[in-house]
Design a protein around this motif. Structure first.
Motif, PDB file in Angstrom:
ATOM      1  N   GLY A 178     -12.477  18.134  79.265  1.00 50.21           N
ATOM      2  CA  GLY A 178     -12.360  16.683  79.166  1.00 50.21           C
ATOM      3  C   GLY A 178     -11.860  16.063  80.467  1.00 50.21           C
ATOM      4  O   GLY A 178     -11.540  16.750  81.437  1.00 50.21           O
ATOM      5  N   ARG A 179     -11.796  14.733  80.450  1.00 52.06           N
ATOM      6  CA  ARG A 179     -11.400  13.990  81.647  1.00 52.06           C
ATOM      7  C   ARG A 179      -9.897  13.732  81.729  1.00 52.06           C
ATOM      8  O   ARG A 179      -9.423  13.173  82.724  1.00 52.06           O
ATOM      9  N   ALA A 180      -9.151  14.094  80.709  1.00 51.72           N
ATOM     10  CA  ALA A 180      -7.694  13.924  80.746  1.00 51.72           C
ATOM     11  C   ALA A 180      -7.073  15.128  81.449  1.00 51.72           C
ATOM     12  O   ALA A 180      -6.809  16.175  80.834  1.00 51.72           O
ATOM     13  N   HIS A 181      -6.863  14.992  82.727  1.00 53.18           N
ATOM     14  CA  HIS A 181      -6.310  16.086  83.522  1.00 53.18           C
ATOM     15  C   HIS A 181      -5.641  15.492  84.758  1.00 53.18           C
ATOM     16  O   HIS A 181      -5.854  14.298  85.080  1.00 53.18           O
ATOM     17  N   PRO A 182      -4.851  16.248  85.466  1.00 57.70           N
ATOM     18  CA  PRO A 182      -4.261  15.728  86.708  1.00 57.70           C
ATOM     19  C   PRO A 182      -5.357  15.335  87.700  1.00 57.70           C
ATOM     20  O   PRO A 182      -6.468  15.867  87.676  1.00 57.70           O
ATOM     21  N   VAL A 183      -5.030  14.402  88.556  1.00 58.19           N
ATOM     22  CA  VAL A 183      -6.010  13.940  89.542  1.00 58.19           C
ATOM     23  C   VAL A 183      -6.264  15.048  90.552  1.00 58.19           C
ATOM     24  O   VAL A 183      -5.339  15.498  91.252  1.00 58.19           O
ATOM     25  N   PHE A 184      -7.504  15.516  90.612  1.00 57.03           N
ATOM     26  CA  PHE A 184      -7.853  16.563  91.563  1.00 57.03           C
ATOM     27  C   PHE A 184      -7.981  15.978  92.975  1.00 57.03           C
ATOM     28  O   PHE A 184      -8.515  14.876  93.162  1.00 57.03           O
ATOM     29  N   TYR A 185      -7.516  16.722  93.922  1.00 52.22           N
ATOM     30  CA  TYR A 185      -7.725  16.355  95.333  1.00 52.22           C
ATOM     31  C   TYR A 185      -9.181  16.681  95.687  1.00 52.22           C
ATOM     32  O   TYR A 185      -9.609  17.835  95.597  1.00 52.22           O
ATOM     33  N   GLN A 186      -9.934  15.687  96.071  1.00 53.57           N
ATOM     34  CA  GLN A 186     -11.355  15.874  96.348  1.00 53.57           C
ATOM     35  C   GLN A 186     -11.563  16.146  97.842  1.00 53.57           C
ATOM     36  O   GLN A 186     -12.046  15.302  98.592  1.00 53.57           O
ATOM     37  N   GLY A 187     -11.196  17.327  98.244  1.00 55.80           N
ATOM     38  CA  GLY A 187     -11.350  17.745  99.630  1.00 55.80           C
ATOM     39  C   GLY A 187     -11.051  19.220  99.748  1.00 55.80           C
ATOM     40  O   GLY A 187     -10.703  19.893  98.769  1.00 55.80           O
ATOM     41  N   THR A 188     -11.196  19.741 100.941  1.00 55.70           N
ATOM     42  CA  THR A 188     -10.964  21.160 101.146  1.00 55.70           C
ATOM     43  C   THR A 188      -9.469  21.474 101.104  1.00 55.70           C
ATOM     44  O   THR A 188      -8.612  20.589 101.152  1.00 55.70           O
ATOM     45  N   TYR A 189      -9.179  22.747 101.039  1.00 64.36           N
ATOM     46  CA  TYR A 189      -7.786  23.202 101.021  1.00 64.36           C
ATOM     47  C   TYR A 189      -7.057  22.799 102.294  1.00 64.36           C
ATOM     48  O   TYR A 189      -5.915  22.310 102.249  1.00 64.36           O
ATOM     49  N   SER A 190      -7.695  22.953 103.423  1.00 61.31           N
ATOM     50  CA  SER A 190      -7.051  22.587 104.682  1.00 61.31           C
ATOM     51  C   SER A 190      -6.824  21.085 104.768  1.00 61.31           C
ATOM     52  O   SER A 190      -5.817  20.627 105.324  1.00 61.31           O
ATOM     53  N   GLN A 191      -7.741  20.296 104.210  1.00 64.19           N
ATOM     54  CA  GLN A 191      -7.540  18.840 104.182  1.00 64.19           C
ATOM     55  C   GLN A 191      -6.366  18.475 103.291  1.00 64.19           C
ATOM     56  O   GLN A 191      -5.583  17.575 103.616  1.00 64.19           O
ATOM     57  N   ALA A 192      -6.244  19.153 102.178  1.00 56.19           N
ATOM     58  CA  ALA A 192      -5.112  18.892 101.282  1.00 56.19           C
ATOM     59  C   ALA A 192      -3.798  19.240 101.978  1.00 56.19           C
ATOM     60  O   ALA A 192      -2.805  18.505 101.861  1.00 56.19           O
ATOM     61  N   LEU A 193      -3.769  20.372 102.687  1.00 53.45           N
ATOM     62  CA  LEU A 193      -2.558  20.728 103.433  1.00 53.45           C
ATOM     63  C   LEU A 193      -2.235  19.667 104.477  1.00 53.45           C
ATOM     64  O   LEU A 193      -1.067  19.278 104.657  1.00 53.45           O
ATOM     65  N   ASN A 194      -3.253  19.213 105.151  1.00 57.15           N
ATOM     66  CA  ASN A 194      -3.046  18.216 106.208  1.00 57.15           C
ATOM     67  C   ASN A 194      -2.499  16.911 105.633  1.00 57.15           C
ATOM     68  O   ASN A 194      -1.573  16.306 106.191  1.00 57.15           O
ATOM     69  N   ASP A 195      -3.066  16.455 104.507  1.00 62.38           N
ATOM     70  CA  ASP A 195      -2.591  15.213 103.894  1.00 62.38           C
ATOM     71  C   ASP A 195      -1.183  15.364 103.348  1.00 62.38           C
ATOM     72  O   ASP A 195      -0.361  14.440 103.442  1.00 62.38           O
ATOM     73  N   ALA A 196      -0.881  16.506 102.750  1.00 59.06           N
ATOM     74  CA  ALA A 196       0.472  16.734 102.243  1.00 59.06           C
ATOM     75  C   ALA A 196       1.488  16.719 103.375  1.00 59.06           C
ATOM     76  O   ALA A 196       2.598  16.185 103.242  1.00 59.06           O
ATOM     77  N   LYS A 197       1.111  17.283 104.498  1.00 61.15           N
ATOM     78  CA  LYS A 197       2.010  17.261 105.650  1.00 61.15           C
ATOM     79  C   LYS A 197       2.160  15.858 106.194  1.00 61.15           C
ATOM     80  O   LYS A 197       3.273  15.408 106.501  1.00 61.15           O
ATOM     81  N   ARG A 198       1.045  15.146 106.308  1.00 59.57           N
ATOM     82  CA  ARG A 198       1.102  13.801 106.873  1.00 59.57           C
ATOM     83  C   ARG A 198       1.887  12.851 105.971  1.00 59.57           C
ATOM     84  O   ARG A 198       2.652  12.021 106.460  1.00 59.57           O
ATOM     85  N   GLU A 199       1.711  12.975 104.649  1.00 56.01           N
ATOM     86  CA  GLU A 199       2.373  12.072 103.716  1.00 56.01           C
ATOM     87  C   GLU A 199       3.735  12.591 103.269  1.00 56.01           C
ATOM     88  O   GLU A 199       4.429  11.909 102.504  1.00 56.01           O
ATOM     89  N   LEU A 200       4.113  13.798 103.716  1.00 58.24           N
ATOM     90  CA  LEU A 200       5.388  14.425 103.319  1.00 58.24           C
ATOM     91  C   LEU A 200       5.497  14.480 101.796  1.00 58.24           C
ATOM     92  O   LEU A 200       6.444  13.983 101.186  1.00 58.24           O
ATOM     93  N   ARG A 201       4.502  15.131 101.192  1.00 57.81           N
ATOM     94  CA  ARG A 201       4.472  15.286  99.735  1.00 57.81           C
ATOM     95  C   ARG A 201       4.320  16.761  99.384  1.00 57.81           C
ATOM     96  O   ARG A 201       3.877  17.572 100.202  1.00 57.81           O
ATOM     97  N   PHE A 202       4.696  17.075  98.155  1.00 60.46           N
ATOM     98  CA  PHE A 202       4.457  18.427  97.655  1.00 60.46           C
ATOM     99  C   PHE A 202       2.971  18.584  97.336  1.00 60.46           C
ATOM    100  O   PHE A 202       2.307  17.643  96.897  1.00 60.46           O
ATOM    101  N   LEU A 203       2.462  19.793  97.534  1.00 62.63           N
ATOM    102  CA  LEU A 203       1.080  20.123  97.199  1.00 62.63           C
ATOM    103  C   LEU A 203       1.094  21.254  96.186  1.00 62.63           C
ATOM    104  O   LEU A 203       1.596  22.350  96.467  1.00 62.63           O
ATOM    105  N   LEU A 204       0.550  20.972  94.997  1.00 64.01           N
ATOM    106  CA  LEU A 204       0.452  21.995  93.952  1.00 64.01           C
ATOM    107  C   LEU A 204      -0.971  22.547  93.959  1.00 64.01           C
ATOM    108  O   LEU A 204      -1.938  21.810  93.793  1.00 64.01           O
ATOM    109  N   VAL A 205      -1.087  23.861  94.165  1.00 65.08           N
ATOM    110  CA  VAL A 205      -2.388  24.534  94.234  1.00 65.08           C
ATOM    111  C   VAL A 205      -2.582  25.339  92.954  1.00 65.08           C
ATOM    112  O   VAL A 205      -1.717  26.143  92.586  1.00 65.08           O
TER     113      VAL A 205
END
Length: 445
Positions: free
Chosen positions: A148-175
């Motif tokens: 179903g569609r009731a789920h956490p918001v998926f990061y729509q990008g590659t793993y390295s992009q997610a790491l980069n955004d988490a670093k830039r925004e100073l947020r936790f990244l759950l993989v």
């Protein structure tokens, strides 16, 4: 940590070098720089290619360095929480477990031997990542079709992009790594990951990246994070200026337990993000201050340059003015010298003055513009040009003049013109034996 030689790197390349080290966990800056140079400083391609290296798999972009690139997982302070499967209970449970144990052992042994042999015949297709974003989108679609569609918001990008955004925004990244073939994956996704309270916590406190290990992108990440079982969750954050795994959750975990574990990891590591935010703000303020100082320096430099330019222009203007005055003086001197030489030539060419007894002589009294008088005799047969040359040779005469007679009042044609190409003689001009002629100054006209 050894610092690379950065004197030949631009500021953008230096930032990419530090970012690449944070994303990959490589200690050697020289190796980071070498890898980025192989990929023409394309950090996305470099990180992705490092994830493609496992067990001798060739590089997708450029020839790969010697060892795979990973997020820092060597920190022994990583919080690890593993949920084991429940042990059998009662006589019936233990009996079923013991009966099935040989079959399970034989099944998994044969399966592992088959997979091991298959690797020599046909390389694992997951070892080559050709469309990482496509892998993520495909997993999202299959997840929504099944749960179903009731789920956490998926990061729509590659793993390295997610790491980069988490670093830039100073947020936790759950993989989240999804094992399609694991017996607990379906229950975890349906009952735990899609629980409303879990969705709320993940969406408000962190970025969420997920992929199936059956996809090349997910398989590469699993090789980097080295999960032991499924379901597998890893919490990653910027710690000590490096993207670091600070928590690992493995096994079938219930919603309340998952919330407690994630909250505990966040609270235990929040101070690192706060510290990094303060350091980043300080760096930004320092950068702004430095930029303001540079702008003030440039403004002062431009003002000094403008003053110097105006001084140069003023000096050049004065020089040109002095040169112009000098040239005018030289021209005036040459003109006067030429005029004097011309007067001398006219004087030398004058015919001798007739004697008073000569009946053909004419006595002429000239009244000059300065009220002085000059007297001289001429011959009736001489041209009026002689009169003009005589007056021109005098020092008192103006440079340009005309000669006028009074009775009748007229201008004598002393120099050639269109009307008088050949000036008349004194007799032809109607002059008498004694005449008074007036010299009219035409210099300023």
């Amino acid at each position: 940590m050894a610092a690379p030689e950065e004197q030949d790197l631009t500021q953008e390349q230096t930032e990419k070098l530090l970012q690449f080290q944070d994303l990959t966990g490589i200690e050697s800056m020289d190796q980071c720089r070498h890898t980025l140079e192989q990929h023409n400083w394309n950090i996305e391609a470099a990180v992705q290619d490092r994830l493609n290296e496992q067990e001798g798999v060739p590089s997708v972009f450029n020839p790969p360095p010697s060892r795979p690139l990973q997020v820092n997982t060597a920190d022994h302070r990583i919080y690890s929480y593993v949920v084991s499967r429940p042990q059998p209970r009662g006589l019936l449970g233990w009996g079923y477990y013991l009966i099935m144990l040989p079959f399970r052992f034989t099944y998994y042994t044969i399966l592992d031997i088959f997979r091991f042999a298959l690797r020599f015949i046909r390389p694992d297709p997951r070892s080559r990542v050709t469309d990482p974003v496509g892998d993520i989108v495909s997993f999202m679609h299959s997840f929504e079709e099944k749960y179903g569609r009731a789920h956490p918001v998926f990061y729509q990008g590659t793993y390295s992009q997610a790491l980069n955004d988490a670093k830039r925004e100073l947020r936790f990244l759950l993989v989240y790594l999804h094992g399609d073939d694991h017996q607990d994956s379906d229950e975890f996704c349906r009952n735990t990951l899609c629980a409303p309270e879990v969705i709320s916590l993940i969406n408000t406190r962190m970025l969420f990246w997920a992929c199936s290990t059956n996809k090349p992108e997910g398989y590469r990440v699993s090789q980097a994070l080295r999960e032991n079982t499924y379901p597998f969750l890893a919490m990653i954050m910027l710690k000590d200026r490096r993207m670091t795994v600070v928590g690992r959750l493995e096994g079938l975990i219930q919603p309340d337990d998952l919330i407690n574990q994630l909250t505990f990891i966040i609270d235990a590591n929040q101070t690192y993000l706060v510290s990094e935010r303060l350091e980043r703000e300080e760096r930004n303020q320092t950068q702004v201050l430095r930029q303001q100082q540079d702008e003030a320096y440039l403004a002062s430099l431009r003002a000094d340059q403008e003053k110097e330019r105006k001084k140069r222009e003023e000096r050049e203007r004065k020089r040109r003015k002095e040169e112009e005055v000098k040239q005018q003086k030289l021209a005036e001197e040459r003109r006067r010298q030429n005029l004097q030489e011309e007067k001398e030539r006219k004087l030398e060419r004058l015919p001798p003055e007739p004697s008073p007894d000569d009946p053909e002589s004419v006595k002429i009294i000239f009244k000059l513009p300065n009220d002085s008088r000059v007297e001289r005799r001429f011959h009736f047969s001489q041209s009026l040009t002689v009169i003009h040359d005589f007056l021109f040779s005098l020092k008192e005469s103006p440079e340009k003049f005309q000669i006028e007679a009074n009775f009748p009042r007229r201008v004598l044609p002393c120099i050639p013109s269109e009307e008088w190409p050949n000036p008349p003689t004194l007799q032809e001009a109607g002059l008498s034996h004694t005449e008074v002629l007036f010299v009219q100054d035409l210099t300023d006209e």
